[in-house]
Design an enzyme around this catalytic site. Sequence first.
Site, short mmCIF file in Angstrom:
data_model
loop_
_atom_site.label_atom_id
_atom_site.label_comp_id
_atom_site.label_asym_id
_atom_site.label_seq_id
_atom_site.Cartn_x
_atom_site.Cartn_y
_atom_site.Cartn_z
N TRP A 138 6.03 -4.63 -3.82
CA TRP A 138 5.89 -5.83 -2.98
C TRP A 138 4.69 -6.68 -3.36
O TRP A 138 4.70 -7.89 -3.19
CB TRP A 138 5.94 -5.48 -1.50
CG TRP A 138 4.71 -4.96 -0.82
CD1 TRP A 138 3.94 -3.90 -1.19
CD2 TRP A 138 4.12 -5.47 0.39
NE1 TRP A 138 2.92 -3.70 -0.29
CE2 TRP A 138 3.01 -4.64 0.70
CE3 TRP A 138 4.43 -6.51 1.26
CZ2 TRP A 138 2.19 -4.85 1.82
CZ3 TRP A 138 3.62 -6.71 2.38
CH2 TRP A 138 2.52 -5.89 2.64
N GLU A 259 -0.96 11.40 -5.05
CA GLU A 259 -2.10 10.50 -5.21
C GLU A 259 -3.09 10.59 -4.06
O GLU A 259 -4.17 9.99 -4.13
CB GLU A 259 -1.61 9.05 -5.39
CG GLU A 259 -1.10 8.36 -4.13
CD GLU A 259 0.33 8.70 -3.75
OE1 GLU A 259 0.89 7.99 -2.89
OE2 GLU A 259 0.89 9.68 -4.29
N GLY A 293 3.95 -0.10 2.68
CA GLY A 293 2.85 -0.86 2.12
C GLY A 293 1.66 -0.93 3.06
O GLY A 293 0.55 -1.22 2.63
N ASP A 295 -0.39 1.23 4.43
CA ASP A 295 -0.96 2.58 4.49
C ASP A 295 -2.49 2.47 4.44
O ASP A 295 -3.04 2.25 3.39
CB ASP A 295 -0.42 3.47 3.36
CG ASP A 295 -0.39 2.78 2.00
OD1 ASP A 295 -0.44 1.54 1.93
OD2 ASP A 295 -0.29 3.50 1.00
N GLU A 479 -8.90 -7.06 -2.76
CA GLU A 479 -7.56 -6.79 -2.22
C GLU A 479 -7.44 -7.14 -0.75
O GLU A 479 -6.35 -7.42 -0.26
CB GLU A 479 -7.19 -5.31 -2.42
CG GLU A 479 -8.09 -4.34 -1.67
CD GLU A 479 -7.54 -2.93 -1.65
OE1 GLU A 479 -6.32 -2.74 -1.82
OE2 GLU A 479 -8.35 -2.01 -1.47
N GLU A 494 -8.35 4.97 2.52
CA GLU A 494 -8.53 6.20 1.76
C GLU A 494 -9.38 6.03 0.50
O GLU A 494 -9.72 7.00 -0.16
CB GLU A 494 -7.16 6.74 1.34
CG GLU A 494 -6.25 7.12 2.49
CD GLU A 494 -4.90 7.60 2.00
OE1 GLU A 494 -4.55 8.76 2.27
OE2 GLU A 494 -4.19 6.83 1.33
#
Length: 516
Positions: A138, A259, A293, A295, A479, A494
């Site tokens: 996305w 991950e 998305g 998360d 981001e 995270e």
Amino acid sequence: MYGFIAPSFTYGQSHVSPEDLYGTLFRDIQHSHIFEDSKTFADAIPLEDPVLIIERYHQQKDQTDFSLQTFVSENFRLPKHIVSDFQADKNSSTSENIKRLWSVLTRHPENQERGGSLIPLPFPYVVPGGRFREIYYWDSYFTMLGLKESGRTDLIESMVNNFAYLIDSFGYIPTANRTYYLTRSQPPFFSLMVRLYSDMGGKKILKRYLPQLQKEYDYWMQDDGPTHEPFTAHRRLVKLPDGALLNRYWDDKATPRPESYREDVELSIEAQKRFEMAPEAVFRHIRAAAESGWDFSSRWFADENDFTSIHTTDILPIDLNCLMHHLEKTLAEAYLLHDNTRMHLYFEEKARLRAAAIQTYFWDESRNYFMDYDFKKQTFTKAVTLAGTFPLYFKLATKSQSHYMRAYIRLNFMRSGGLLTTTIKTGQQWDAPNGWAPLQWIAYKGLRNYNFHRTANELCAEWIALVDKEFKHSGKMLEKYNVSDTNLIAGGGEYEIQEGFGWTNGVYLRMKNKRS
């Protein structure tokens, strides 16, 4: 026969996820705290045949002088952050800097790594940046918005073709081109990518990608049979009364994410203590949230301040179902272009039924806002989020609803640097005080769709000013941003804040050009 034809492109790899490939070695490394970020080893490249490395590990690990960290450094090449060596010119404009960044963020087929978890792709593509060294589903739509503004039609075509290649290879688009992402997708933006490309190349583009659009739809709508017990689910499909079908996020595995392996195991232990929730259920909810998305966010928590109360697969998300409506409308048009009236009418009816269901299950009259729906409890979730603006973006809100929503957005989400993601602060990165480029664009365009140009322009000006301010200060495109206190950097989540950054670059250029 029609449709996109992928080139012959074979690497002979079996697409085994690293936790399955390395077994005990993988788990030992992820529990060892050698790496601050669990994704580091998931992306590592073995320096020789993994079978030999595994054998060597079992021969050496019980020796008194054995060092796991040394073993890893001797047997694997560790990945680097993207953009870490890029020197921004803070005296240049933000737009000029972004145009320089496209080449830094672009990956070419001939330069792709071999032997690790990366799934090579046949065409060039743009990655987000930082720890995100692969093409994300996305993210890429919002990156493409900026590529269009930069005149990079070539990269847009290449990225659409890569996603078509992934659909043809796996039957869907995984989160990103890594083997450990092959059990889940991300918000289905492929139909928007195809439409963006068709805006430049004509309606023939819709015809070309019809087979992949249909496969994408089949993946999300996979059913377990003709029975229709209301409020039951199979994978990503949820059945509701009166024959309504809606979608949720899901993952085909119920194990820790490679991950984020250590973090998931630790959370599952805590959830088991507090709620007696089986680890498999926790892992599934975590993975489903990763597919969204978002998360992570209090959006997925029963108790907004408690990560261990995560229950993602119980929730029908408003944004996902708006995206699925767009996919149905796109399929209807693509079939009409092929003179297939029967399938055109079929998908028109699917879209009509979904639009009606969106009104039935997501519009909260007490708030005058679109909410997510908990189909297990058969009521709205508690979380008020910017996902509720998706019906504005896709023109699924009524005129009356749009007026209520504009007021609700201004009152609850608008801050000095743009729009909050949710209304509460939890320490999760998809909550207050953070704002994210894709959601700024969805809300901005949604407001413009209903002629709320003043509010849209205010949002646009605030977001652009915040991005410009950070670039002048640090030379970085981030981001996510702190939209509440523009003197503070965003946080939570995270991993540390990442720079690059694909979708921020794309949305910035598109909003900058739309405003001027």
